[in-house]
Scaffold this active site. Structure first.
Site, PDB file in Angstrom:
ATOM      1  CE  LYS A   1     -29.861   2.567  30.758  1.00 26.95           C
ATOM      2  NZ  LYS A   1     -29.750   1.922  32.060  1.00 26.95           N
TER       3      LYS A   1
ATOM      4  CG  ASP B   1     -31.757  -0.375  33.635  1.00 29.29           C
ATOM      5  OD1 ASP B   1     -31.033  -1.342  33.362  1.00 29.29           O
ATOM      6  OD2 ASP B   1     -31.684   0.722  33.064  1.00 29.29           O
TER       7      ASP B   1
ATOM      8  NE  ARG C   1     -13.235  -2.919  10.442  1.00 31.34           N
ATOM      9  CZ  ARG C   1     -12.306  -2.902   9.501  1.00 31.34           C
ATOM     10  NH1 ARG C   1     -11.879  -4.037   8.976  1.00 31.34           N
ATOM     11  NH2 ARG C   1     -11.788  -1.771   9.071  1.00 31.34           N
TER      12      ARG C   1
ATOM     13  CG  ASN D   1     -33.306  -1.635  30.503  1.00 34.21           C
ATOM     14  OD1 ASN D   1     -34.526  -1.754  30.634  1.00 34.21           O
ATOM     15  ND2 ASN D   1     -32.453  -2.536  30.961  1.00 34.21           N
TER      16      ASN D   1
ATOM     17  CE1 TYR E   1     -20.503  -4.559  32.288  1.00 35.87           C
ATOM     18  CE2 TYR E   1     -22.585  -3.497  32.856  1.00 35.87           C
ATOM     19  CZ  TYR E   1     -21.748  -4.077  31.912  1.00 35.87           C
ATOM     20  OH  TYR E   1     -22.154  -4.180  30.610  1.00 35.87           O
TER      21      TYR E   1
ATOM     22  CD  GLN F   1     -29.943  -5.621  32.174  1.00 36.28           C
ATOM     23  OE1 GLN F   1     -30.805  -5.466  31.327  1.00 36.28           O
ATOM     24  NE2 GLN F   1     -28.684  -5.911  31.880  1.00 36.28           N
TER      25      GLN F   1
ATOM     26  NE  ARG G   1      -3.969  -0.315   0.764  1.00 34.13           N
ATOM     27  CZ  ARG G   1      -4.516  -1.243  -0.032  1.00 34.13           C
ATOM     28  NH1 ARG G   1      -4.319  -1.210  -1.333  1.00 34.13           N
ATOM     29  NH2 ARG G   1      -5.272  -2.193   0.484  1.00 34.13           N
TER      30      ARG G   1
END
Length: 522
Positions: free
Chosen positions: A305, A343, A199, A326, A468, A496, A72
């Site tokens: 949300k 949630d 992809r 959600n 988290y 959830q 390239r």
């Protein structure tokens, strides 16, 4: 955006081989074979020293997979800055020595293809490529580009564009689907994080091949996943035209562990679906663009949300009260969007379990939240869910938010009190309160941040953080050091997720698998 009509996944996975020495390339070729690649792309422009005949003979002889050679030039985004004739001579030599493919740029393709006329081996293919590092053109302009590339005599068309927003990818999907009627295969990829789905979903829309890197970050183009993720996370070999697409909509979104959980769960029950990260800027435009039934369900996270609720045709009564969704399901029969809020179930259940453990209370004795002072940090979608959920369980709710007016608005809606976030450190009317953070304060990469000072945490018996990643935020660490029971966002996430999985698939959630997933993250 409709799916393609291929009968099976015939999309190849190509691993780019880049390195400053031939020796490194040979080692990486073996790694690519072991990793499960179908072919390798040898990036000759990354070599520090290159002796064409000698090096090409070694690379072709020692490669355990079919080879695609790319050399390239800088003017097309590569590293080669030398003589143009020498560059094309090297690609012609690769053909003569037994390469399976070469990649040549559209700008010089006519001349190159004319120069090999009558000398081209039967199995050898010329990929003619066009790279746009600014944007993704319209479907009409991309269609004209495909025609221009086909006119060069290309065996395979390759178009790589740049995503300014995730809806750009739909242009490439339309091109690859429509090009399946042609005898000339198409590789269509969109670079950047917003283009990741181009992809992963190649097999669904009929793309000839996709690229997967050997190592994270060592990529030949922005947004390239690893071959390990393609095969193990996204179950790439199982994807096809009938695969249903699910995903997590957010900004940011790459931190989400949802694809790991749901794809493993889909595989465990034999469900033909794939779950992907969806970096979305304009959620209404996203739903308008990806309106086919095969885009079947979505999880929704910060900051979409509340906006997502307005995009739904119908909303569950609880979600309507909260003012945020959600979980969004597209009904196959008419394409209508249904919004839910899972949630509050996951978070409130996790907090209740934490309190029962703390106070040694039986699960049959009503909610341990009843009568408790419950402080919610944040007035967005998750904050609303926690506030309504806590109120429903009999807690006295206080909303703390950076903008007081928003805190006041939510407090009025749930029948609670309001504070500005700045006043939270001095708010301690009683001991044994519950604290729930629903903001992104403390989320990676800003892990040193916390919404409340450590000295104020001693008044709380339990502290919950919806974040988290990381699992133990600074808020939770300091709460634990202050003697509080902590509940992590992972516990809410799993709670959830049970309901979302069942709404996505119509099948019972594999709860043991979900629990194992949590323990593996801990």
């Amino acid at each position: 955006m409709e799916s393609g009509g291929m009968s099976k996944n015939s999309t190849l996975i190509c691993v780019p081989i880049m390195g400053e020495t031939i020796e490194k390339m040979v080692v990486d070729m073996s790694k690519a074979k072991t990793s499960g690649a179908d072919l390798v792309e040898v990036r000759l422009d990354t070599l520090k020293r290159f002796n064409p005949r000698q090096d090409l003979e070694v690379l072709i002889r020692k490669c355990p997979l079919p080879t695609l050679f790319t050399y390239r030039p800088k003017w097309e985004g590569g590293q080669y800055e030398g003589d143009e004739n020498s560059r094309r001579d090297a690609l012609r030599l690769a053909m003569e020595l037994g390469a399976d493919y070469v990649d040549i740029e559209l700008k010089v393709a006519h001349e190159f293809i004319n120069s090999i006329h009558g000398r081209k081996p039967e199995k050898f293919k010329v990929i003619v490529s066009s790279h746009n590092y600014q944007n993704t053109p319209s479907v009409e302009d991309l269609g004209n580009l495909v025609v221009s590339i086909q006119a060069t005599g290309a065996d395979i068309v390759k178009i790589a564009t740049t995503s300014l927003e995730i809806t750009d990818v739909a242009h490439i999907f339309q091109i690859t689907v429509h090009s399946q009627v042609s005898s000339v295969p198409v590789i269509g990829l969109v670079m950047g994080e917003r283009g990741l789905i181009s992809r992963i979903l190649c097999p669904k829309f009929g793309g000839y091949l996709t690229f997967g890197s050997l190592e994270p970050g060592i990529v030949s183009a922005p947004g390239q996943p690893t071959i390990k993720d393609l095969l193990n996370l996204y179950n790439f070999r199982q994807l096809g035209p009938d695969t249903k697409v699910f995903g997590v909509i957010g900004k940011p979104v790459s931190h989400s562990k949802s694809p790991h959980l749901y794809n493993e769960a889909f595989k465990s029950v034999g469900f033909n679906g794939v779950y992907v990260h969806l970096l979305v800027d304009d959620i209404a435009k996203f739903f308008h663009t990806y309106s086919a039934a095969d885009f079947a369900g979505f999880s929704c996270t910060i900051p979409h949300k509340e906006a997502a609720l307005k995009c739904c045709d119908e909303v569950s009564p609880v979600a309507k009260s909260i003012g945020a969704v959600n979980c969004i399901i597209r009904r196959p029969s008419d394409g209508k969007l249904f919004g839910y809020n899972t949630d509050y179930v996951g978070a409130i259940s996790a907090i209740e379990d934490g309190l029962r453990d703390l106070h040694k209370i039986s699960s049959t004795s009503g909610s341990p939240l009843a009568g408790k002072l419950f402080v919610v940090i944040g007035a967005g979608g998750a904050g609303k869910a926690l506030a309504f959920g806590a109120k429903e369980k009999g807690a006295r709710v206080v909303i703390a938010n950076r903008t007081y007016a928003r805190a006041r608005e939510l407090a009025d809606a749930v029948g609670g009190d309001a504070l500005s976030l700045a006043d939270l450190n001095n708010f301690h009317p009683e001991n044994g309160m519950i604290l729930a953070n629903t903001t992104s304060i403390g989320m990676q990469p800003k892990v040193d941040e916390t919404p409340i000072s450590k000295h104020a945490l001693k008044y709380y018996s339990l502290v919950f953080d919806a974040i988290y990643t990381p699992k133990i935020t600074r808020l939770l660490r300091e709460a634990q050091e202050s003697g509080a029971t902590i509940v992590t966002g992972l516990e809410m996430f799993i709670g959830q997720a049970y309901e979302q999985f069942e709404r996505f698939t119509g099948l019972p959630a594999p709860k043991e698998l979900f629990k194992q997933f949590i323990s593996n993250l801990q």
